[in-house]
Every structure is written in C-alpha cells, then in structure tokens.
Enzyme design. Sequence first.
Site, PDB file in Angstrom:
ATOM      1  N   GLU A 150      17.173  -3.794  40.920  1.00 39.01           N
ATOM      2  CA  GLU A 150      16.706  -3.321  39.626  1.00 39.01           C
ATOM      3  C   GLU A 150      15.501  -4.119  39.143  1.00 39.01           C
ATOM      4  OE1 GLU A 150      18.316  -2.066  35.181  1.00 39.01           O
ATOM      5  OE2 GLU A 150      19.660  -3.106  36.574  1.00 39.01           O
ATOM      6  N   GLU A 244      22.738   4.537  31.140  1.00 48.51           N
ATOM      7  CA  GLU A 244      23.191   3.215  30.721  1.00 48.51           C
ATOM      8  C   GLU A 244      22.949   3.021  29.234  1.00 48.51           C
ATOM      9  OE1 GLU A 244      22.918  -0.737  33.109  1.00 48.51           O
ATOM     10  OE2 GLU A 244      21.149  -0.694  31.803  1.00 48.51           O
TER      11      GLU A 244
END
Length: 301
Positions: A150, A244
């Site tokens: 990420e 998210e």
Amino acid sequence: MNLDLDLAFHVSIAVADPTPAALGPLLEELATAGYRRAVLPPLDPAGTDAAALHRTFAEAGMNPIAMTGQRPGADVSSDDHAERRAGAAALRAAVDFAVALGADQLNGVPYGLFGPPGRPTPAGALERAAREVGVVADYASDHGVMMTFEVLNRYETSAINTAAQALEFVEASGSDNLRIHLDTFHMAIEEADMAAAIRAALPKLGYLELGQSGRGLLSTGAVDISGVVRQTLDDGYEGRWGVEAFSRPLVGEGAGDMLAIWRAPFDDGFEQASDAVRVVRRGWAESAPGRRAHRLSRSAG
C-alpha cells in the site's frame, strides 16, 4: 442489474476483533450487499486459528484478503542483515497464513515500519526493502497469492507516498508479480492529479481502495468516489476494489490510536458498507463498462 465489480470490505470498519463468531453475520450481510471479499487486519499467524476463519468465510460464500507488515527487529528495510532476514521470514509466514485462510491476496505495508517517520527514508533502505519484497512476491505467486503493497501518505511513512514512487519500487524489486495498492484517502493528500496517478499505475495496479477524506461514509467528504470509479473503469482498470473507513468505537482503541482515528464519523459498519455500494454502483453505472452492461441487460430482457 448487479454490480459487476470485484469489491472488498475491510472488516475493521465494523468489528474490532475479527473472530469467527463476530465475522459470520457480517460476512453474510456483505455477501448480500454485493461484496465478494473481506479484508482482515494484520493477524498473528501463530496465534490465529486460520482453519476456523477459512470455514467462516467459506460458509458465507466470501473470499478473505490477508494483511501483513513489519515490526522493530523484523524489518526488510534495515541495514542489519539479521533484522532483514527476520523481516523477510515474517513476510513469508504471512504468505503461508494467507494460503491457510484460503486467501489469494496479501495486502499491507511490507516495505518497512508503519508510523510517523520523523525523517526521510534513505535510498538504501528502499533498495533493500525492494529486493526482499520482490523475492517474497515471487514466493507468494508460486503459492497462488497476489502480493500488494500500500502507498501511504506522508504522516504514516516517508518511504512510498505516490504512485510514481510505487512504480519505481516495483521496478527495483525485480519481481513481475508484485502489485501496487492505491488508496484514495492517501492519494487525496499526496497526488496532484488522482486520475493521472491511477492511470500511470494501471500496468502494476492490483488493488484500488476507496476511502474518503474524513475516513467516513464514501458519500460524504472531499473525494468524488463515484467519479474515481467511473474514470478508472473508463481508463481500463479490471482489477479488484476495496472499501475502507474507520470509526473509533468500531475499530477499537488500539487500532484507533495507531491510525489516528479520534472521532466516530459513523456508528454502523453495515450502514457504511451499504452506502459504499450505492456510491460505487453510481460510478460503475456511469462508466463505459457499466453502460455497456446496462445495454446488454436490456437487450437480453
């Protein structure tokens, strides 16, 4: 018309402790809402019943995504050989754990320590991390797992903050199997042109996570999530998507402190999940693939 996207939901949005008992009802709700996958937080492979979690996901008809990271003493970016070896071993253990869960994707921050950096990451640290992560990405691919890393904002790391830096990291890794994980929450801080950054990363982009500027509902905030979905699909992205968001009462104090989640922008994780599907569906419906699917469904009808 069903949402034709491979969409994942981070379970920490709704539950702080992802036990089989807590996850079972949530996974069933997510499957009904249109999600295909659910992302687990970083778990200790040695202290987690992977078989029980595997059964829970299978019973709900959902697919897990595992997550990993590094810690002091086990860090692939370290200039200490033993510490790098320990970091690489932890990443390989995370791959094995993902396989035991039935996951074919491993997310996370495998290239160094998570947290406020305090200083720039030395070039040598990135080079060391890239080499080690590339080897593990190949190991993961051999075991049927796609490894991603990420890209975070400047307040969580100084290592990799932009899509351009992520592409450089992939190149330095020497792996054809390592994939990039972009997140609109972080991109809203770091990228001058989010659409252009995503477009540049497409050849190596494995996972695009949708998060709002305030970590709350995707329908609220500064990021046009539907517009991101539409543009990215029009640009040819065919990979997986994630949702998210975080609310302190739901994520728990430990994770809340680590992620700097001090508020409660929502109090119902499934409400957030449903809101996200509506926002994503709108972007998909406005995209070229969505419009084409709509025409085909009308013709079939």
